[in-house]
Design an enzyme around this catalytic site. Sequence first.
Site, PDB file in Angstrom:
ATOM      1  N   LYS A  34      -2.519   3.201   9.744  1.00 15.71           N
ATOM      2  CA  LYS A  34      -1.457   3.630   8.827  1.00 15.71           C
ATOM      3  C   LYS A  34      -2.017   4.334   7.603  1.00 15.71           C
ATOM      4  CE  LYS A  34       0.561   0.445   6.267  1.00 15.71           C
ATOM      5  NZ  LYS A  34       0.426   0.835   4.856  1.00 15.71           N
ATOM      6  N   ARG A  81      -8.410  -8.677   5.207  1.00 15.40           N
ATOM      7  CA  ARG A  81      -8.455  -8.346   6.626  1.00 15.40           C
ATOM      8  C   ARG A  81      -7.679  -9.396   7.411  1.00 15.40           C
ATOM      9  NH1 ARG A  81     -14.704  -8.886   7.093  1.00 15.40           N
ATOM     10  NH2 ARG A  81     -14.105 -10.582   5.679  1.00 15.40           N
ATOM     11  N   THR A 120       0.847  -1.195   0.000  1.00 12.88           N
ATOM     12  CA  THR A 120       0.000   0.000   0.000  1.00 12.88           C
ATOM     13  C   THR A 120       0.880   1.241   0.000  1.00 12.88           C
ATOM     14  OG1 THR A 120      -1.749  -1.158   1.195  1.00 12.88           O
ATOM     15  CG2 THR A 120      -1.789   1.251   1.241  1.00 12.88           C
ATOM     16  N   PHE A 152      -7.174  -6.216  -0.322  1.00 12.30           N
ATOM     17  CA  PHE A 152      -8.263  -5.838   0.573  1.00 12.30           C
ATOM     18  C   PHE A 152      -8.520  -6.975   1.558  1.00 12.30           C
ATOM     19  CE2 PHE A 152      -8.810  -3.643  -3.453  1.00 12.30           C
ATOM     20  CZ  PHE A 152      -8.917  -2.324  -3.050  1.00 12.30           C
ATOM     21  N   CYS A 197      -3.454  -1.592   9.016  1.00 11.48           N
ATOM     22  CA  CYS A 197      -4.020  -0.961   7.821  1.00 11.48           C
ATOM     23  C   CYS A 197      -4.749   0.349   8.103  1.00 11.48           C
ATOM     24  CB  CYS A 197      -4.967  -1.937   7.115  1.00 11.48           C
ATOM     25  SG  CYS A 197      -4.110  -3.338   6.365  1.00 11.48           S
ATOM     26  N   GLY A 241      -7.737  -0.816  15.043  1.00 10.50           N
ATOM     27  CA  GLY A 241      -6.285  -0.833  15.180  1.00 10.50           C
ATOM     28  C   GLY A 241      -5.695  -1.610  14.024  1.00 10.50           C
ATOM     29  N   LYS A 276      -7.496  -7.552  16.851  1.00  9.12           N
ATOM     30  CA  LYS A 276      -8.773  -8.158  16.520  1.00  9.12           C
ATOM     31  C   LYS A 276      -8.613  -9.661  16.686  1.00  9.12           C
ATOM     32  CE  LYS A 276      -9.985  -8.688  12.210  1.00  9.12           C
ATOM     33  NZ  LYS A 276     -10.320  -8.460  10.786  1.00  9.12           N
TER      34      LYS A 276
END
EC number: 1.1.1.22
Length: 441
Positions: free
Chosen positions: A282, A162, A130, A160, A279, A276, A338
């Site tokens: 930032k 997670r 990214t 994309f 990704c 948090g 997470k």
Amino acid sequence: MQVSVVGSGYVGTTIAACLADLGHDVVAVDIDQAVVDAINAGDSPIHEPGLDERIAEHAGGRLRATTDYGVLPDTDLTFLAIQTPSNADGSIDTSALEAASEMTGEALAGRPEDGGSQVVDEHVVVVKSTVLPDVVDARLAPRIKAHAGDRVSVAANPEFQREGSAVADFLAPDKLVFGTAPGDERALDALHECYAPLLEARAADGHDVPIVETDVPTAMMVKYANNAFLAAKVSLINDLGNVCKTYGIDTYEVADAIGLDDRIGAKFLRSGLGWGGSCFPKDVAAIVHAAREHGYEPRMLQAAIDVNDHQPERMLELLEKHVDVDGARVAVLGLAFKPGTDDVRNSRAIPVIDGLQERGADVVAYDPVATENMREHFPDLEYADSAASALHGADAALVTTDWDEFQALDDEFDAMHSKVIVDGRRVIEPQDDLTYDGLTW
């Protein structure tokens, strides 16, 4: 296809294993010998559901790993999946990615035994990392082409995925974004060929995956806009949740209702402690910094950051309503940012623990998989080996990660000195003998 993936972090390891699962021959390139050895032994270097079994299945066959960039000319397509961490001012550090681009260009210019004179024919380098819209064309492509020439195409294919569901997200994407230079059919064809097995599998299951074909800067902006929008949505429901809390209203009941509006949608409406990971923090910070450098103040995005940064303090304020924190023993349940990952980068547990220690609390923490990573932040903290152990003798407990195992806690609360629970993730079922407080409900 013969595919190489440079970088074996969360993104690189996942796409390497998944591409092998789709039938491609994949070689992962990383500078860390320990990571290379783990992959070749069939072990995942990271914790990610579904990844262990795929690496174990394909290692030594369609998947191998090496530290040698010299393997790149033997492949048709190279993905660059190097981390781009944040600098202190919110900008991104692309130095590692630029170095990897340089080494990629050198490798594609020819093997050492060829004296570096034989340029590989028609190779495609795809940036997965990214980066801001201008970085690929301004900093990465020139480094690659300086060595390998124009026979190498440079494209972008933002991810994309997670953490905690990266494998599932790769294999069942909402969309694919292909960013190529205008008229570069070679790069576009290579991307279509690479993803053809995935698209065919999804079509067989009755799912058509939209493909966005655009230029490289737009492709990278799609990534930033995607994450910024989702982060802002979470912060908005958290802000509304804080308002609901002042009225004694359950935000989740409100969210269920507004989620029925198809203009809003039901996803990302779980209010609580905030976002948090690597990704959202930032990417939102980077686009805010970039906007300011271009003379624009992104007020909505800054507000999303401000709300997110304040949620841990809200949790501590709720705790202080029930417990004199100074000298209290407080259990923190959950350290990963997470569930489903051992990643603690920008975990909301970090400011919570900081705040507890500043208030004089005796903190004991537990997480099913992220303890060792959190030791780097808090080496002297007391860590428990189970939730029950963390709760034993505690004056209060804070839930900061919504692991499934916390939902099953029941009799374990009986071992607490005082049964005070402040839940930041709506995990614990309230009980008559618990002093229970939800962050936004």
